[in-house]
Design a protein around this motif. Structure first.
Motif, PDB file in Angstrom:
ATOM      1  N   THR A  44      -1.437 -10.563   6.654  1.00  0.00           N
ATOM      2  CA  THR A  44      -0.475  -8.491   7.874  1.00  0.00           C
ATOM      3  C   THR A  44      -2.089  -8.048   8.678  1.00  0.00           C
ATOM      4  N   ASP A  45      -3.373  -9.073   8.605  1.00  0.00           N
ATOM      5  CA  ASP A  45      -4.858  -8.630   9.654  1.00  0.00           C
ATOM      6  C   ASP A  45      -4.717 -10.046  10.298  1.00  0.00           C
ATOM      7  N   ARG A  67       1.218  -2.825   5.813  1.00  0.00           N
ATOM      8  CA  ARG A  67       0.774  -3.249   6.911  1.00  0.00           C
ATOM      9  C   ARG A  67       0.936  -4.135   7.871  1.00  0.00           C
ATOM     10  N   GLN A 236      -2.076   2.671   1.502  1.00  0.00           N
ATOM     11  CA  GLN A 236      -3.696   1.750   2.284  1.00  0.00           C
ATOM     12  C   GLN A 236      -4.994   2.333   2.979  1.00  0.00           C
TER      13      GLN A 236
END
Length: 282
Positions: A44-45, A67, A236
């Motif tokens: 996701t990042d 995310r 989150q």
């Protein structure tokens, strides 16, 4: 309806063995068929929201979806969720079912449901501002303060009331089956245009959940907050919240786009995930 060759981005929860094995199987099936072009397999990042792709396949749990849509930012795409987590309200397909139903996905035989997202603007006492995009909820929680928290709520500039307890949630309809549901809030149909305000363990029995419109602005203050109070976005993003801070929650400019296949209606999902078997006959 997807283009003749759909550009797919596979987003994975992490690099664990189980997730990698499922992602490799999906990648092998997609690359073997002319209908698909896989542009990448990323966590996701690592999402580049401006890259060229028309569909996201998210492998993980609902946290992966949260995310993913936050990383997509202003460039939302339709998302198909493959569940490797627990309940999976958003990641509703098993890996096997996803692979079995690839032909109908390739034909565009699905619906895209647009869901309300929010923007949370956190103004700190020093004048600095953080803005977060989210899908589930904003939670203002007593957290590590270990003391009763008083939260003042205003809607569209009008003071509504103050809640004393463990905190307060502002949830979207999608988020109504998450923390808000555990705190005693109502279940909102996911395509409703509304927010639900849910007290967490309120001190007063008259403090009850409140549903109001998606076009409203919800302002939270905690003028007696002790160190340890936290503002939490989608479970989150966690930021300390001081007694002079202000949080403003309003509808985001974008919507989350969830792919729904036939047989995966909202009430069908609730029936399966919440065990709504009904009363025994006879």
């Amino acid at each position: 309806m997807p283009p003749a060759t759909a550009q797919i981005l596979i987003v994975i929860r992490d690099q664990s063995e189980r997730v990698a094995r499922v992602a490799d199987e999906i990648l092998a099936r997609l690359t073997a068929q002319a209908e698909w072009e896989v542009v990448g397999v990323v966590t996701t990042d690592q999402i580049d929201s401006r890259a060229e792709f028309s569909l996201v396949v998210a492998v993980g749990g609902d946290g992966t979806i949260l995310r993913t849509c936050r990383q997509l930012g202003q460039w939302q795409r339709p998302v198909i969720g493959i569940n490797l987590g627990r309940l999976g309200f958003l990641t509703d397909l098993s890996p096997d079912e996803f692979l079995q139903r690839l032909p109908e996905i390739a034909r565009g035989d699905y619906q895209i449901a647009s869901h309300l997202m929010f923007s949370c603007r956190h103004r700190h006492a020093d004048g600095s501002v953080e803005t977060h995009l989210g899908l589930n909820e904003v939670a203002l929680l007593a957290g590590g303060s270990l003391q009763l928290l008083e939260v003042e709520l205003s809607i569209d500039g009008e003071r509504v009331t103050s809640f004393r307890g463990d905190g307060l949630l502002i949830s979207t309809p999608v988020g109504s089956t998450a923390h808000s549901l555990a705190a005693g809030g109502p279940i909102l149909r996911q395509d409703l245009e509304a927010f639900v305000v849910t007290p967490v363990c309120p001190h007063a029995l008259t403090d009850r959940p409140l549903v109001d419109g998606a076009e409203c602005t919800y302002t939270l203050r905690a003028p007696t907050a002790h160190p340890g109070v936290m503002l939490v976005v989608d479970g989150q993003i966690k930021t300390p919240f001081a007694n002079a801070d202000v949080a403003e929650i309003r509808r985001a400019d974008v919507s989350f786009q969830l792919v729904r296949l036939r047989g995966h209606s909202y009430y069908n999902m609730l029936h399966r995930k919440l065990g709504w078997a009904g009363h025994p006959n006879g």
